[in-house]
Scaffold this motif. Structure first.
Motif, PDB file in Angstrom:
ATOM      1  N   GLY A  91       1.057  -1.137   0.146  1.00 35.10           N
ATOM      2  CA  GLY A  91       0.069   0.031  -0.110  1.00 35.10           C
ATOM      3  C   GLY A  91       0.853   1.098  -0.034  1.00 35.10           C
ATOM      4  O   GLY A  91       1.932   1.410   0.611  1.00 35.10           O
ATOM      5  N   TRP A  92       0.482   2.304  -0.840  1.00 34.59           N
ATOM      6  CA  TRP A  92       1.073   3.609  -0.858  1.00 34.59           C
ATOM      7  C   TRP A  92      -0.202   4.516  -0.273  1.00 34.59           C
ATOM      8  O   TRP A  92      -1.149   4.613  -0.818  1.00 34.59           O
ATOM      9  CB  TRP A  92       1.371   3.981  -2.375  1.00 34.59           C
ATOM     10  CG  TRP A  92       2.399   3.225  -2.769  1.00 34.59           C
ATOM     11  CD1 TRP A  92       3.870   3.550  -2.919  1.00 34.59           C
ATOM     12  CD2 TRP A  92       2.349   1.665  -3.293  1.00 34.59           C
ATOM     13  NE1 TRP A  92       4.462   2.298  -3.343  1.00 34.59           N
ATOM     14  CE2 TRP A  92       3.702   1.619  -3.850  1.00 34.59           C
ATOM     15  CE3 TRP A  92       1.144   0.868  -3.451  1.00 34.59           C
ATOM     16  CZ2 TRP A  92       3.961   0.117  -4.566  1.00 34.59           C
ATOM     17  CZ3 TRP A  92       1.502  -0.311  -4.271  1.00 34.59           C
ATOM     18  CH2 TRP A  92       2.686  -0.663  -4.669  1.00 34.59           C
ATOM     19  N   HIS A  93       0.228   5.136   0.792  1.00 32.15           N
ATOM     20  CA  HIS A  93      -0.791   5.881   1.291  1.00 32.15           C
ATOM     21  C   HIS A  93      -0.326   7.272   1.837  1.00 32.15           C
ATOM     22  O   HIS A  93       0.739   7.432   2.427  1.00 32.15           O
ATOM     23  CB  HIS A  93      -1.268   5.237   2.862  1.00 32.15           C
ATOM     24  CG  HIS A  93      -1.969   3.690   2.871  1.00 32.15           C
ATOM     25  ND1 HIS A  93      -1.840   3.065   3.808  1.00 32.15           N
ATOM     26  CD2 HIS A  93      -2.213   3.071   1.558  1.00 32.15           C
ATOM     27  CE1 HIS A  93      -2.391   1.730   3.601  1.00 32.15           C
ATOM     28  NE2 HIS A  93      -2.497   1.956   2.146  1.00 32.15           N
ATOM     29  N   GLN A  94      -1.314   8.367   1.493  1.00 38.25           N
ATOM     30  CA  GLN A  94      -0.941   9.698   1.815  1.00 38.25           C
ATOM     31  C   GLN A  94      -2.164   9.910   2.697  1.00 38.25           C
ATOM     32  O   GLN A  94      -3.298  10.598   2.232  1.00 38.25           O
ATOM     33  CB  GLN A  94      -0.893  10.562   0.566  1.00 38.25           C
ATOM     34  CG  GLN A  94      -0.449  12.141   1.043  1.00 38.25           C
ATOM     35  CD  GLN A  94      -0.017  12.705  -0.167  1.00 38.25           C
ATOM     36  OE1 GLN A  94       1.291  12.366  -0.670  1.00 38.25           O
ATOM     37  NE2 GLN A  94      -0.627  13.737  -0.646  1.00 38.25           N
ATOM     38  N   ASP A  95      -2.064   9.800   4.103  1.00 41.27           N
ATOM     39  CA  ASP A  95      -3.119  10.049   4.972  1.00 41.27           C
ATOM     40  C   ASP A  95      -2.321  10.329   6.503  1.00 41.27           C
ATOM     41  O   ASP A  95      -1.349  10.669   6.551  1.00 41.27           O
ATOM     42  CB  ASP A  95      -3.923   8.649   5.067  1.00 41.27           C
ATOM     43  CG  ASP A  95      -3.110   7.498   5.283  1.00 41.27           C
ATOM     44  OD1 ASP A  95      -1.969   7.537   5.752  1.00 41.27           O
ATOM     45  OD2 ASP A  95      -3.946   6.303   4.868  1.00 41.27           O
TER      46      ASP A  95
END
Length: 152
Positions: A91-95
């Motif tokens: 997963g690639w997450h910007q959060d």
């Protein structure tokens, strides 16, 4: 537990752009669909042909899901790859899920291991970020983190 996105609706035009400019152009992807449908699009789901992946996987098709919300100062997104054949997830997450890693991070889990760390992207445009992610997934992530962790 995941931190929910900070609000707002996904941008339907953005999803159409990501589908057209990125996901529809990846030869390993055989279908891209709006979830739950093209009217109420809350995310995109791309279906991989397991035989087109290198190395191949199967018989079930891996999936890439894209949730993206436009906002200032940083977009909120979660892009997740799941292979039901191997139990591998990336997963690639910007959060705000892992503030100790910065506003963007990569994470993976396989039956034998898991890890996560902060990342940055070369580009700022959503389509180019998604290209970076898909290229990284196909050229590096699967081979390094999925296949390297298999039992001999």
């Amino acid at each position: 537990m995941s931190v929910p996105h900070p609000g707002g609706d996904p941008n339907a035009n953005l999803y159409a752009q990501l589908k057209r400019d990125v996901l529809d152009r990846v030869p390993q992807i055989t279908a891209v669909e709006y979830v739950p449908d093209d009217v109420e699009a809350k995310q995109l789901r791309a279906i991989f042909d397991p035989a087109r992946l290198d190395p191949p996987t199967g018989p079930e098709s891996p999936e890439l899901t894209v949730k993206w919300y436009r906002q200032d100062p940083h977009d909120w997104f979660r892009i997740n790859y799941t292979d039901p054949n191997t139990g591998f997830h990336a997963g690639w997450h910007q959060d705000e899920d892992h503030p100790d890693l910065g506003h963007t991070h990569f994470q993976y889990s396989s039956p034998n291991t898991e890890d996560r760390w902060g990342i940055t992207f070369e580009h700022e445009t959503p389509s180019l970020i998604l290209w970076e992610i898909v290229e990284e997934l196909l050229e590096h992530v699967r081979a390094t983190y999925q296949d390297a962790n298999e039992e001999p």
